[in-house]
Design an enzyme around this catalytic site. Sequence first.
Site, PDB file in Angstrom:
ATOM      1  N   GLY A 180       0.894  -1.079   0.084  1.00 53.87           N
ATOM      2  CA  GLY A 180      -0.081  -0.031   0.034  1.00 53.87           C
ATOM      3  C   GLY A 180       0.817   1.036   0.001  1.00 53.87           C
ATOM      4  CB  SER A 181       0.037   4.570   1.501  1.00 50.25           C
ATOM      5  OG  SER A 181      -1.104   4.629   0.892  1.00 50.25           O
ATOM      6  CB  VAL A 182       4.991   1.392   2.679  1.00 54.13           C
ATOM      7  CG1 VAL A 182       6.168   1.220   2.681  1.00 54.13           C
ATOM      8  CG2 VAL A 182       4.294   1.381   4.184  1.00 54.13           C
ATOM      9  CG  PHE A 183       5.495   0.734  -3.521  1.00 53.31           C
ATOM     10  CD1 PHE A 183       5.772  -0.517  -2.863  1.00 53.31           C
ATOM     11  CD2 PHE A 183       5.837   0.852  -4.722  1.00 53.31           C
ATOM     12  CE1 PHE A 183       6.686  -1.441  -3.334  1.00 53.31           C
ATOM     13  CE2 PHE A 183       6.727   0.110  -5.388  1.00 53.31           C
ATOM     14  CZ  PHE A 183       7.053  -1.209  -4.722  1.00 53.31           C
ATOM     15  CE  LYS A 184      -0.301   6.802  -1.599  1.00 48.05           C
ATOM     16  NZ  LYS A 184      -1.730   7.266  -0.791  1.00 48.05           N
TER      17      LYS A 184
END
Length: 575
Positions: free
Chosen positions: A295-299
């Site tokens: 999820g948003s960790v990849f941002k």
Amino acid sequence: MSTTMFDGPAVASTPRLKPGRRVMPKVARDQTRGRLFLAICAFTMVYGVLAGRLVYLGLTETDDVVHYGRAASEIATTRPDIVDRNGEILATDINTASLYAEPRRIIDPDEAAELINSVLPDLKPSELRRKLSGDAGFVWLKREISPAVQAAIHRLGIPGIGFLTEKRRFYPGGPAAAHVVGLVNVDNQGIAGIERAVDQRGLSDLHGAGFAMGRSDLEPVELSLDLRVQHVLRDELASAMERYHAVAATGVIVNAKTGEVLALASLPDFDPNNPVDANKPDRLNRMTAGTYELGSVFKSFTFAMAFDSGRVKMDDTFDARAPIRVGRFTISDFHGKHRVLSVPEIFLYSSNIATAKMALAVGLDNQRGYLERFGLLSKLQTDLPEVATPQLPKKWSDVAAMTVSFGHGIAITPMQAAMADVALVNGGILLPPTFFRRTEKEAMALGTRIISPETSDKMRYLFNLNIADPRGSGSRAGVPGYRVGGKTGTAEKVENGRYVNNKRLNSFLAAFPMDDPNYVVLVTLDEPKPEREGIGATAGLNAAPTVGAIVRRSAALLGVKPEAPQPGGALLVSY
């Protein structure tokens, strides 16, 4: 008186012998030589027979010889101690007895089997009788028995039954570091974790060649783990699983300057002293052997590549007023602001819409190139044998680029995310992870620059802002006295090819202290539930506070000094 002299040839006469000497007759001498020759022939024949027997045994591998030879080799195998960075023992050898039989010496197999079964009822009677009735010279009956069982069987006094002392692996910490240390089989051979890695590094070859067998002077294997910090990490993960009713949890703490793993835990785990549960699917080392959409960790990685490529600046803005529709796909925000957002606001509010537009600004080829550079598209190289390969989009299209930008459509190991984050905060150097001791100089010689120092500065600013600013999704990870920064990730799990709305994988990727990060912490909770009725179950509400608790308890152990407390305020360092 006169003396008469004779001239001419000497006259033959009987020779005179010196007093005390006798001459052996010829017949006697011949007899002595015969006896010596017979004795030499006899000795030659005896030694010839012995030599022939040795050659025969050396060239003929009967079942008994091979079996006993293997048994002797197995029980002689000694392993080095495994210790943490402070010398605390994580694994060591202890002596234990194993029960064997010599069937050829068993007088009454039925009676012997009945007597042994009276002490060891878990042995199958039919199988035991079969072993005792055979014609083998050696068979194992039960490996690693207790002293009480050994004494009870010894009192039975059964001929042909004996004991051999073997080396058994003992783990003083039990499950504390099970997934890192690993375990061995009944023959003391490493089959998982560092135990297996030690064998792969040459220990098994030494044993096979006859070296390092039965020796007690093997040098200990020193790991980078800190057992004190390991206990803190595992304890907080266990507490989070109970508090949020999660099905699993995993976490890691990495030195951002050396790549050393200080602690790694994956729950549920197992006790290597009694590994009956080790092969259950839920006991997987999720940190390195499982792949997940984070999820948003990849941002974090999307922002880093956007800055580093020069396509996006800190003072840029992106329109996040409406969802993005591409064919049958719709990209929307979880808690949308429905307005134009600045770059810092995109990070604070974790906007999928704006992040996807940043990825398009970077470009498909650049995005893939950066992800390869970050080590997120290939199998992670680490000391642990249990490592999974990432699952990538089949086609790198615009839709794939946008979904990957916020951590959907790509599954990696959590360890890969942690190591990539190390580079984002340490000045831009990607380091290979290690579970063995390593200096900063050695690490930098192995490192690769993947982003500029200026990009790393910007990422540290955003990470810190996400916790320091009350609007940030990670504000609950704050720890008084320490500058912690990080990024949340709340990802819907995929089941049967579809995303399930009420099953999530929540993560928080953090670093501290943010002015010059020494450590990176990653925590992932699988299917956490709301702590109480009426609130959500996002990463900011469960994974973030779990990281905060880990930092609060471990920072002092890691030698990170807290900042001076504000006047009139109390400073909580640890508990």
